[in-house]
Design an enzyme around this catalytic site. Structure first.
Site, PDB file in Angstrom:
ATOM      1  N   TYR A 191       0.831  -1.200   0.000  1.00  0.00           N
ATOM      2  CA  TYR A 191       0.000   0.000   0.000  1.00  0.00           C
ATOM      3  C   TYR A 191       0.867   1.252   0.000  1.00  0.00           C
ATOM      4  O   TYR A 191       1.889   1.296   0.688  1.00  0.00           O
ATOM      5  CB  TYR A 191      -0.906   0.021   1.239  1.00  0.00           C
TER       6      TYR A 191
ATOM      7  N   TRP B 297       1.307   5.666  -1.676  1.00  0.00           N
ATOM      8  CA  TRP B 297       1.057   6.696  -2.687  1.00  0.00           C
ATOM      9  C   TRP B 297       2.175   6.820  -3.711  1.00  0.00           C
ATOM     10  O   TRP B 297       1.975   7.424  -4.761  1.00  0.00           O
ATOM     11  CB  TRP B 297       0.831   8.038  -2.001  1.00  0.00           C
TER      12      TRP B 297
HETATM   13  N1  LIG Z   1      -2.138   8.018  12.517  1.00  0.00           N
HETATM   14  C1  LIG Z   1      -2.514   8.106  11.250  1.00  0.00           C
HETATM   15  N2  LIG Z   1      -1.939   7.301  10.329  1.00  0.00           N
HETATM   16  C2  LIG Z   1      -2.312   7.400   9.030  1.00  0.00           C
HETATM   17  C3  LIG Z   1      -3.301   8.320   8.620  1.00  0.00           C
HETATM   18  C4  LIG Z   1      -3.903   9.151   9.603  1.00  0.00           C
HETATM   19  O1  LIG Z   1      -4.789   9.969   9.323  1.00  0.00           O
HETATM   20  N3  LIG Z   1      -3.460   9.031  10.900  1.00  0.00           N
HETATM   21  N4  LIG Z   1      -3.656   8.397   7.284  1.00  0.00           N
HETATM   22  C5  LIG Z   1      -3.450   7.193   6.492  1.00  0.00           C
HETATM   23  C6  LIG Z   1      -3.627   7.447   5.072  1.00  0.00           C
HETATM   24  S1  LIG Z   1      -5.123   8.143   4.629  1.00  0.00           S
HETATM   25  C7  LIG Z   1      -2.718   7.104   4.130  1.00  0.00           C
HETATM   26  S2  LIG Z   1      -3.132   7.266   2.487  1.00  0.00           S
HETATM   27  C8  LIG Z   1      -1.423   6.545   4.484  1.00  0.00           C
HETATM   28  C9  LIG Z   1      -0.281   7.025   3.572  1.00  0.00           C
HETATM   29  O2  LIG Z   1       0.777   6.146   3.641  1.00  0.00           O
HETATM   30  P1  LIG Z   1       1.803   5.945   2.420  1.00  0.00           P
HETATM   31  O3  LIG Z   1       1.125   6.199   1.116  1.00  0.00           O
HETATM   32  O4  LIG Z   1       2.453   4.623   2.599  1.00  0.00           O
HETATM   33  O5  LIG Z   1       2.850   7.119   2.701  1.00  0.00           O
HETATM   34  P2  LIG Z   1       3.939   7.804   1.761  1.00  0.00           P
HETATM   35  O6  LIG Z   1       4.833   8.574   2.671  1.00  0.00           O
HETATM   36  O7  LIG Z   1       3.279   8.568   0.671  1.00  0.00           O
HETATM   37  O8  LIG Z   1       4.750   6.579   1.175  1.00  0.00           O
HETATM   38  C10 LIG Z   1       5.151   6.492  -0.155  1.00  0.00           C
HETATM   39  C11 LIG Z   1       6.543   5.899  -0.230  1.00  0.00           C
HETATM   40  O9  LIG Z   1       6.845   5.659  -1.603  1.00  0.00           O
HETATM   41  C12 LIG Z   1       8.174   6.122  -1.881  1.00  0.00           C
HETATM   42  N5  LIG Z   1       8.236   6.442  -3.324  1.00  0.00           N
HETATM   43  C13 LIG Z   1       7.963   7.621  -3.930  1.00  0.00           C
HETATM   44  N6  LIG Z   1       8.100   7.503  -5.273  1.00  0.00           N
HETATM   45  C14 LIG Z   1       8.481   6.230  -5.520  1.00  0.00           C
HETATM   46  C15 LIG Z   1       8.787   5.494  -6.713  1.00  0.00           C
HETATM   47  O10 LIG Z   1       8.725   5.991  -7.831  1.00  0.00           O
HETATM   48  N7  LIG Z   1       9.132   4.177  -6.567  1.00  0.00           N
HETATM   49  C16 LIG Z   1       9.219   3.579  -5.353  1.00  0.00           C
HETATM   50  N8  LIG Z   1       9.570   2.297  -5.319  1.00  0.00           N
HETATM   51  N9  LIG Z   1       8.942   4.258  -4.206  1.00  0.00           N
HETATM   52  C17 LIG Z   1       8.565   5.552  -4.292  1.00  0.00           C
HETATM   53  C18 LIG Z   1       8.351   7.296  -0.950  1.00  0.00           C
HETATM   54  O11 LIG Z   1       9.718   7.578  -0.744  1.00  0.00           O
HETATM   55  C19 LIG Z   1       7.610   6.811   0.317  1.00  0.00           C
HETATM   56  O12 LIG Z   1       8.478   6.097   1.174  1.00  0.00           O
HETATM   57  O13 LIG Z   1      -1.127   6.873   5.855  1.00  0.00           O
HETATM   58  C20 LIG Z   1      -2.158   6.450   6.741  1.00  0.00           C
HETATM   59  N10 LIG Z   1      -1.704   6.583   8.109  1.00  0.00           N
HETATM   60  N1  LIG Z   2      -0.906  18.313   2.731  1.00  0.00           N
HETATM   61  C1  LIG Z   2      -1.381  17.066   2.686  1.00  0.00           C
HETATM   62  N2  LIG Z   2      -2.622  16.835   2.202  1.00  0.00           N
HETATM   63  C2  LIG Z   2      -3.111  15.576   2.179  1.00  0.00           C
HETATM   64  C3  LIG Z   2      -2.345  14.460   2.598  1.00  0.00           C
HETATM   65  C4  LIG Z   2      -1.027  14.730   3.110  1.00  0.00           C
HETATM   66  O1  LIG Z   2      -0.309  13.807   3.535  1.00  0.00           O
HETATM   67  N3  LIG Z   2      -0.595  16.030   3.138  1.00  0.00           N
HETATM   68  N4  LIG Z   2      -2.862  13.183   2.530  1.00  0.00           N
HETATM   69  C5  LIG Z   2      -3.995  12.950   1.634  1.00  0.00           C
HETATM   70  C6  LIG Z   2      -4.685  11.705   1.935  1.00  0.00           C
HETATM   71  S1  LIG Z   2      -3.922  10.232   1.507  1.00  0.00           S
HETATM   72  C7  LIG Z   2      -5.923  11.648   2.476  1.00  0.00           C
HETATM   73  S2  LIG Z   2      -6.692  10.136   2.702  1.00  0.00           S
HETATM   74  C8  LIG Z   2      -6.650  12.871   2.866  1.00  0.00           C
HETATM   75  C9  LIG Z   2      -7.242  12.698   4.272  1.00  0.00           C
HETATM   76  O2  LIG Z   2      -8.283  13.557   4.500  1.00  0.00           O
HETATM   77  P1  LIG Z   2      -8.963  13.525   5.954  1.00  0.00           P
HETATM   78  O3  LIG Z   2      -9.070  12.134   6.426  1.00  0.00           O
HETATM   79  O4  LIG Z   2     -10.212  14.305   5.915  1.00  0.00           O
HETATM   80  O5  LIG Z   2      -7.848  14.346   6.758  1.00  0.00           O
HETATM   81  P2  LIG Z   2      -7.245  14.403   8.217  1.00  0.00           P
HETATM   82  O6  LIG Z   2      -6.204  15.479   8.087  1.00  0.00           O
HETATM   83  O7  LIG Z   2      -6.841  13.076   8.724  1.00  0.00           O
HETATM   84  O8  LIG Z   2      -8.436  14.933   9.130  1.00  0.00           O
HETATM   85  C10 LIG Z   2      -9.134  16.131   8.856  1.00  0.00           C
HETATM   86  C11 LIG Z   2      -9.592  16.758  10.149  1.00  0.00           C
HETATM   87  O9  LIG Z   2     -10.597  15.959  10.764  1.00  0.00           O
HETATM   88  C12 LIG Z   2     -10.675  16.346  12.116  1.00  0.00           C
HETATM   89  N5  LIG Z   2     -11.110  15.204  12.907  1.00  0.00           N
HETATM   90  C13 LIG Z   2     -10.362  14.163  13.319  1.00  0.00           C
HETATM   91  N6  LIG Z   2     -11.118  13.287  14.029  1.00  0.00           N
HETATM   92  C14 LIG Z   2     -12.369  13.818  14.061  1.00  0.00           C
HETATM   93  C15 LIG Z   2     -13.604  13.386  14.632  1.00  0.00           C
HETATM   94  O10 LIG Z   2     -13.718  12.337  15.257  1.00  0.00           O
HETATM   95  N7  LIG Z   2     -14.681  14.192  14.438  1.00  0.00           N
HETATM   96  C16 LIG Z   2     -14.623  15.362  13.757  1.00  0.00           C
HETATM   97  N8  LIG Z   2     -15.734  16.055  13.613  1.00  0.00           N
HETATM   98  N9  LIG Z   2     -13.465  15.785  13.218  1.00  0.00           N
HETATM   99  C17 LIG Z   2     -12.371  15.029  13.356  1.00  0.00           C
HETATM  100  C18 LIG Z   2      -9.290  16.787  12.525  1.00  0.00           C
HETATM  101  O11 LIG Z   2      -9.345  18.053  13.176  1.00  0.00           O
HETATM  102  C19 LIG Z   2      -8.526  16.814  11.224  1.00  0.00           C
HETATM  103  O12 LIG Z   2      -7.714  17.964  11.063  1.00  0.00           O
HETATM  104  O13 LIG Z   2      -5.774  13.989   2.884  1.00  0.00           O
HETATM  105  C20 LIG Z   2      -5.000  14.093   1.679  1.00  0.00           C
HETATM  106  N10 LIG Z   2      -4.359  15.382   1.689  1.00  0.00           N
HETATM  107 MO   LIG Z   3      -5.099   8.501   2.324  1.00  0.00          MO
END
Ligand SMILES: Nc1nc2c(c(=O)[nH]1)N[C@H]1C(S)=C(S)[C@@H](COP(=O)(O)OP(=O)(O)OC[C@H]3O[C@@H](n4cnc5c(=O)[nH]c(N)nc54)[C@H](O)[C@@H]3O)O[C@H]1N2
Ligand SMILES: Nc1nc2c(c(=O)[nH]1)N[C@H]1C(S)=C(S)[C@@H](COP(=O)(O)OP(=O)(O)OC[C@H]3O[C@@H](n4cnc5c(=O)[nH]c(N)nc54)[C@H](O)[C@@H]3O)O[C@H]1N2
Ligand SMILES: [Mo]
Length: 768
Positions: free
Chosen positions: A109, A111
């Site tokens: 998994y 991005w």
């Molecule tokens: N506590 C907490 N944890 C969360 C979340 C949260 O809200 N709270 N959000 C979750 C969510 S929504 C998501 S989507 C995940 C994100 O989790 P990930 O998508 O796993 O996070 P990234 O840091 O984007 O990891 C991408 C990796 O790919 C590598 N990479 C970049 N380009 C390339 C390439 O061309 N080739 C290869 N082989 N590697 C490459 C980068 O260096 C990086 O290490 O985290 C989740 N974790």
């Molecule tokens: N700059 C930047 N943008 C991103 C990403 C990134 O890594 N960096 N990641 C991307 C990815 S993979 C995803 S999936 C999206 C995620 O998008 P979301 O899941 O919507 O984003 P989060 O930042 O985890 O949370 C948004 C807000 O929800 C509020 N929140 C948390 N828990 C609760 C709750 O129980 N109730 C209520 N009412 N509010 C709550 C928090 O204040 C938080 O700031 O963002 C994307 N956008």
């Molecule tokens: Mo995500």
């Protein structure tokens, strides 16, 4: 020389002088470009790049016993490409011979980077499918609970995600927008696969200028842009369902609900109302009951419900709400509330999800299905819910429930990751780190010495988009861009395609993998297949050669369309939903039939395992919001100056209310220990009165770096919140991640822990 490149946070022109990136400029097409592009300035050509294939010393030197406990702390031995490929191929062959392909986990998994062809995970899956397949992962960390619950209730997730009510519609027709979790523009910077025009901010501003009233129900005020002048209601996190039930109760008590709509467009409302009024469980969910749980006043709840019923109201929720224990429930409950208001399918009314979660949500541009390089079929057919990785490693052969089915965890002996970082994204990283010792072998393709690369045995250095050519084109963006190669590969890095071609050659499946095509030939092939799709959609793409010459191509605009549910509203039998009844299911006999106590047949308030004001005598009294970081995409480019300049006292910045801090003797800029019974990390303190006083914010993405303190306990040094979060499924239905349910305590740190070492390369050992 200038070169166009595309990232998941925008399109940029990169200036290269003497082979070095010297400037990164946003493009004129983008009305509000993201500053995240600055990470490319120093982050690509950086000492943390992996220069050559490397093998963990303890793995290489102990073929009989791979010393997997040293994974993550061992040194590495650099080896030539041919040798590394031979070793990895031999290991894949051994595992397949001994365990079958179900012994290989390649959920992988993540991005990775933008680019239609060099998509690391697709490349990995295409390769593994040619050698018999692997165990894969289902759903995403982003929206796992939503993806599983919503098809039972209202719509297939991807249909909804791409076609729900547009921001233009909201700007033109809504009177009131009630956002659970706000609409943080910080998150709208990014969009999976790429984004050309960042329109979320301008569209929301436009709505505010027209007089749309915004209400943000969120623990953090900055989840809503200042210029929207939103009313901020800081409810306790994780209590949204109780609050929504309180709102629903007012609608019933004051007869403000649309019973005609409920009768014609939904099923099962009576069952839900029995629950709401306490007929089925003896508990009335009135505003007083809701107020006790969510911490807002009953009067506030009553006033909001009345206002919602009196205006053209659009309710929406951040994805964050479902990334929590019982995360299925707030989504089901929000649909239920919207159905009771009866505005679903009306312009500017109804319900939607994830506005500003990514930059494409609510955009009204053409959706187009661009061709990919096919991954082929996975011969094993095996997959686990994406966030159940630790459970899988801990319980080979053990059962797990998912969406009405009971399956068995496979017995994994080899993990292959390309393009993701589980030591960023997974919960309870101390637990993952132990479970991670179970397989004999971990292979990772990575550009940088990130935490996932450091927790591997065999590391292949991958190129970044600046070092290869590609096309940026995603289903939600109306533009396609040529991504030009700007610089030579760093060190001996190879593209994922070249890495898998090398493995495929060693394993005798090169023709099947590459079909004899160079990357450029694949790009041409994908463009030509997309041109066929375009014809079927009624428009033409230019030839590949002229696209390659032009660099950017915009798809023809589409005329403004009705709300995605307008047809359903007008005639539900002619435009049924994808649910079993074709209507909105406020009671689902399918879900009820699964018999899950943690996901019953209608939206319900079910206590999470912990929350503010909840039962239990845990010493953790603050709620941790581990949201998305403003200054990076997840863990990517955390080593760059753009991300590093935001650190406080050398670690990730934790935001805390000044009064909450002072009560603990914590001052601004100091280092604190953030802890609970799952783990501990250090962070640097910043004060903010924009937070609920019992909430602290520590964004995700600091590079996991564990140090063992004087008591022998792991202490994470960079400020990674996932040593604190709990690894438990949302419910048996979706088994999604529960990251946003988390209590912690905080104390001033006066110990002698070092600054993180993870921003320097690991140690190397000479070959034997
Ligand atoms: N506590 C907490 N944890 C969360 C979340 C949260 O809200 N709270 N959000 C979750 C969510 S929504 C998501 S989507 C995940 C994100 O989790 P990930 O998508 O796993 O996070 P990234 O840091 O984007 O990891 C991408 C990796 O790919 C590598 N990479 C970049 N380009 C390339 C390439 O061309 N080739 C290869 N082989 N590697 C490459 C980068 O260096 C990086 O290490 O985290 C989740 N974790
Ligand atoms: N700059 C930047 N943008 C991103 C990403 C990134 O890594 N960096 N990641 C991307 C990815 S993979 C995803 S999936 C999206 C995620 O998008 P979301 O899941 O919507 O984003 P989060 O930042 O985890 O949370 C948004 C807000 O929800 C509020 N929140 C948390 N828990 C609760 C709750 O129980 N109730 C209520 N009412 N509010 C709550 C928090 O204040 C938080 O700031 O963002 C994307 N956008
Ligand atoms: Mo995500």
């Amino acid at each position: 020389m200038r070169h166009r490149t595309a990232t998941q946070w925008g399109v940029y022109d990169v200036e290269v002088n003497n082979g070095k990136v010297s400037a990164v400029d946003s493009i004129d097409l983008d009305p509000t470009p993201s500053a995240l592009g600055n990470g490319l300035l120093d982050g690509v050509q950086h000492p943390l790049r992996i220069a050559r294939p490397a093998i963990r010393k303890g793995w290489l030197h102990n073929p009989g016993n791979r010393n997997t406990a040293a994974r993550g702390s061992d040194s590495f031995v650099e080896v030539p490409w041919d040798e590394a490929l031979e070793i990895a191929a031999a290991e894949l062959t051994r595992v397949i011979a001994e365990r079958g392909n179900s012994g290989i986990f390649a959920g992988s998994y993540g991005w990775a980077s933008a680019g239609r062809f060099h998509h690391a995970q697709s490349q990995l899956h295409r390769f593994l499918n040619r050698i018999g397949g692997c165990v894969r992962a289902m759903n995403s960390y982003s929206t796992a609970a939503a993806q599983v619950i919503l098809p039972h209730v209202i719509s297939y997730w991807h249909e909804m995600e791409l076609h729900q009510t547009t921001l233009r519609d909201i700007a033109q027709h809504s009177e009131l927008v009630v956002s659970f979790g706000g609409m943080p523009l910080r998150n709208a910077q990014v969009a999976y696969g790429g984004i050309t025009e960042h329109q979320t901010g301008p569209m929301l501003s436009k709505a505010a200028r027209r007089g749309v009233e915004f209400v943000s129900i969120s623990p953090i005020a900055t989840d809503m842009a200042d210029d929207l002048n939103a009313t901020w209601l800081p409810a306790r996190p994780g209590t949204d369902v109780a609050l929504m039930l309180g709102l629903a109760h007012v609608l019933v008590a004051e007869n403000l609900l649309n019973r005609a709509f409920l009768a014609s467009h939904t099923v099962g409302y009576e069952r839900f109302e029995d629950y709401l009024l306490g007929n089925s469980d003896g508990q009335v969910k009135d505003p007083q009951w809701a107020a006790e749980i969510c911490g807002l006043g009953a009067d506030t709840i009553i006033a909001l419900a009345r206002k919602m019923a009196s205006k053209r109201t659009f309710v929406n929720a951040a994805w964050a709400l479902q990334r929590a224990h019982h995360g299925e429930q707030p989504y089901w409950m929000l649909v239920t509330l919207a159905a009771m208001l009866g505005q679903v399918g009306l312009q500017g009314g109804g319900v939607g999800f994830g506005y500003a979660a990514e930059g494409f949500v609510g955009s009204d541009t053409r959706r187009f299905n661009w061709a990919t390089m096919s991954k082929g079929r996975n011969p094993t057919g095996l997959a686990i819910p994406v966030a159940r990785i630790t459970d899988m490693l801990e319980n080979p052969g053990g059962p797990f429930d998912y969406n009405g089915k009971r399956n068995t965890y496979p017995d994994i002996d080899l993990i292959y990751w390309a393009g993701g970082n589980p030591f960023h994204h997974h919960q309870d990283l101390n637990r993952l780190r132990k479970a991670w010792q179970k397989p004999s072998t971990v292979i990772v393709n990575e550009p940088w010495w990130t935490p996932i690369a450091r927790h591997a045995d065999i590391v292949f250095p991958a190129t970044t988009p600046l070092e290869r050519e590609d096309i940026c084109a995603s289903s939600h963006d109306p533009y396609a861009h040529v991504m030009q190669q700007a610089i030579a590969p760093e060190g001996d890095a190879r593209s994922d395609y070249t890495i898998f071609s090398g493995l495929a050659k060693t394993m005798g499946v090169l023709d099947e993998f590459s079909e004899g095509k160079t990357p450029r030939e694949w790009l041409r092939n994908m463009w030509e297949r997309s041109s066929e799709t375009a014809k079927r959609d009624g428009f033409e793409l230019p030839s590949f050669d002229s696209f390659w010459q032009e660099g950017t191509h915009k798809l023809p605009d589409i005329p403004p369309t009705d709300d995605w549910l307008a047809g359903f509203r007008t005639d539900p039998s002619a435009h049924p939903l994808g649910t079993p009844s074709g209507k909105i299911e406020l009671y689902s006999s399918t879900i009820a039939g699964f018999g899950y106590a943690d996901c019953p047949g209608h939206a319900s308030w079910i206590e999470p395992f912990e929350r503010l004001g909840g039962a239990g005598d845990s010493p953790a009294h603050l709620h941790l919001v581990s949201n998305q970081p403003k200054h990076r995409l997840h863990s990517q480019f955390d080593h760059s100056k753009h991300a590093q300049k935001e650190k406080v006292a050398g670690r990730e910045r934790l935001r805390i209310h000044p009064e909450t801090a002072r009560a603990r003797g914590i001052t601004e800029g100091c280092t604190v220990r953030v802890f609970n019974d799952r783990g501990a990390c250090l962070a640097g303190v910043a004060f903010s009165n924009q937070l609920h006083p019992d909430v602290v914010e520590l964004p995700t993405g600091a590079w996991f770096d564990t140090w063992i303190d004087a008591d022998g306990q792991p202490l994470e040094l960079a400020g990674n919140p996932n040593v604190l979060t709990k690894d438990v499924g949302t419910s048996k239905l979706a088994q999604g991640p529960s990251a946003h349910t988390c209590l912690v305590e905080i104390a001033l740190y006066t110990g002698d822990a070092p600054l993180p070492k993870v921003y320097e390369p690991p140690s190397f050992t000479a070959a034997l």
